[in-house]
Design an enzyme around this catalytic site. Sequence first.
Site, PDB file in Angstrom:
ATOM      1  N   HIS A  97      -2.953 -10.133   2.818  1.00  0.00           N
ATOM      2  CA  HIS A  97      -4.270 -10.760   2.834  1.00  0.00           C
ATOM      3  C   HIS A  97      -4.605 -11.411   3.746  1.00  0.00           C
ATOM      4  CE1 HIS A  97      -5.446  -9.319  -1.140  1.00  0.00           C
ATOM      5  NE2 HIS A  97      -5.504  -8.568  -0.832  1.00  0.00           N
ATOM      6  N   LYS A 124      -2.033  -2.637   7.910  1.00  0.00           N
ATOM      7  CA  LYS A 124      -3.750  -2.751   7.536  1.00  0.00           C
ATOM      8  C   LYS A 124      -3.993  -3.756   8.624  1.00  0.00           C
ATOM      9  CE  LYS A 124      -7.962  -1.796   5.265  1.00  0.00           C
ATOM     10  NZ  LYS A 124      -7.913  -1.932   4.075  1.00  0.00           N
ATOM     11  N   ARG A 177      -0.829  -1.623  -6.651  1.00  0.00           N
ATOM     12  CA  ARG A 177      -0.897  -2.309  -6.419  1.00  0.00           C
ATOM     13  C   ARG A 177      -1.859  -2.811  -6.165  1.00  0.00           C
ATOM     14  NH1 ARG A 177      -1.264  -4.941  -0.680  1.00  0.00           N
ATOM     15  NH2 ARG A 177      -2.871  -5.633  -0.028  1.00  0.00           N
ATOM     16  N   ARG A 237       0.937  -1.150  -0.405  1.00  0.00           N
ATOM     17  CA  ARG A 237      -0.363  -0.105   0.336  1.00  0.00           C
ATOM     18  C   ARG A 237       1.033   1.387  -0.001  1.00  0.00           C
ATOM     19  NH1 ARG A 237      -2.117  -3.470   3.390  1.00  0.00           N
ATOM     20  NH2 ARG A 237      -4.014  -4.657   3.038  1.00  0.00           N
ATOM     21  N   TYR A 252      -9.188 -11.732  -8.234  1.00  0.00           N
ATOM     22  CA  TYR A 252      -7.504 -11.314  -9.067  1.00  0.00           C
ATOM     23  C   TYR A 252      -7.803 -12.719  -9.725  1.00  0.00           C
ATOM     24  CZ  TYR A 252      -5.486  -7.327  -6.244  1.00  0.00           C
ATOM     25  OH  TYR A 252      -5.985  -6.320  -5.466  1.00  0.00           O
ATOM     26  N   HIS A 291      -4.313   3.034  -5.071  1.00  0.00           N
ATOM     27  CA  HIS A 291      -3.961   1.830  -5.002  1.00  0.00           C
ATOM     28  C   HIS A 291      -3.654   0.811  -6.324  1.00  0.00           C
ATOM     29  CE1 HIS A 291      -4.643  -0.786  -1.691  1.00  0.00           C
ATOM     30  NE2 HIS A 291      -5.351  -1.005  -1.867  1.00  0.00           N
TER      31      HIS A 291
END
Length: 349
Positions: free
Chosen positions: A301, A221, A278, A198, A310, A275
């Site tokens: 994640h 995050k 990313r 990020r 994706y 973003h």
Amino acid sequence: MAIKKTESGWKVDVRPNGRDGKRVRRTFKTQAEARRFENKILAQVADGQQYAPLKRDRRRLMEFATLWYDVQGVGLKDGRGRYRKMQQLAGLMGNPVLSTLTPMDMVRFRQQRLDAGISPNTTNHDLAHLRAMVNVAIRMGEYRGENPFAAVKAIRLPETELSYLDQEGIDVLFSQLRQSRNAHVMLVARLCLNTGCRWSEAQTLRSENVQHGRVTYVGTKNGRNRTVPLPADLFDELKAHGPRIGRLFPQDAYQAFSLALNRSGIELPKGQRTHVLRHTFASHFIMNGGDLLTLQKILGHRTIQMTMRYAHLSPDHLADSIKYGPKFECGQSGDTVRKWNPGTGRKLT
């Protein structure tokens, strides 16, 4: 002790502590509910306890917001921000007594938020925070009522498109970044593009977290550190760029990136300005044959569901639809068209 059918429902009339004790009368919608209530009182008396009806909880939403922060929010990275948000939402609702709220009250409040122009996504997040707030109170034994937020389902949102840059787009963007006067924007953008981090993770990177050909992102995050290998040339540039200890990029580069993006003429969906780097890393990783589990670890994640966004870019994604699907062969002109009985699979004459 008796349970009687009345016009308003099934009425329990009992003196659990004896003839001289307090009389308890409660009405329930079903006989089963009334029976469970009576049995519960009898069980308490059999254990030698004195039955005392629960006093109605008169605490208001802001008190439960404070309880949530003391129990859980204080340990979260964004705890203070969520606490302030809960207080704001409680204020918008008039800071009501929690025990008086019903699920329909929450539905009406949600509609008020939508009518005020708040996006469905933000509205979903708001109700999720309030639901979690009450769940913590219930889990800690501080609240015995029902959670009025639990019955309200989130608004179903259309899946957002994740934009990414092709090679031409990457070249156009970075040609503009090279012209920037900001001394850091090029390296920050390269970190995002080459490691899938990020923007905030790259911008706040410390020099001591770039070691042995790898970069380690901390304070992420989801609170989990992760380490990603670096291309050799990028590693050398990073080591030569900043101090040996401390912030690698002390000057914020977001505005410089925005200006370069505007000059490039690249148009992106709202909220995907930085973003996109990313998303571009993840998209090219999958298109070039990378696997989803590895990508999940690189991106940090928490669940594979986030990474599955994706999956459709994989060269093998749903390829079995061609391999195992029905075959169709085009006949030459003049060929007889053969019809088949769908029930027997035999030719029809």
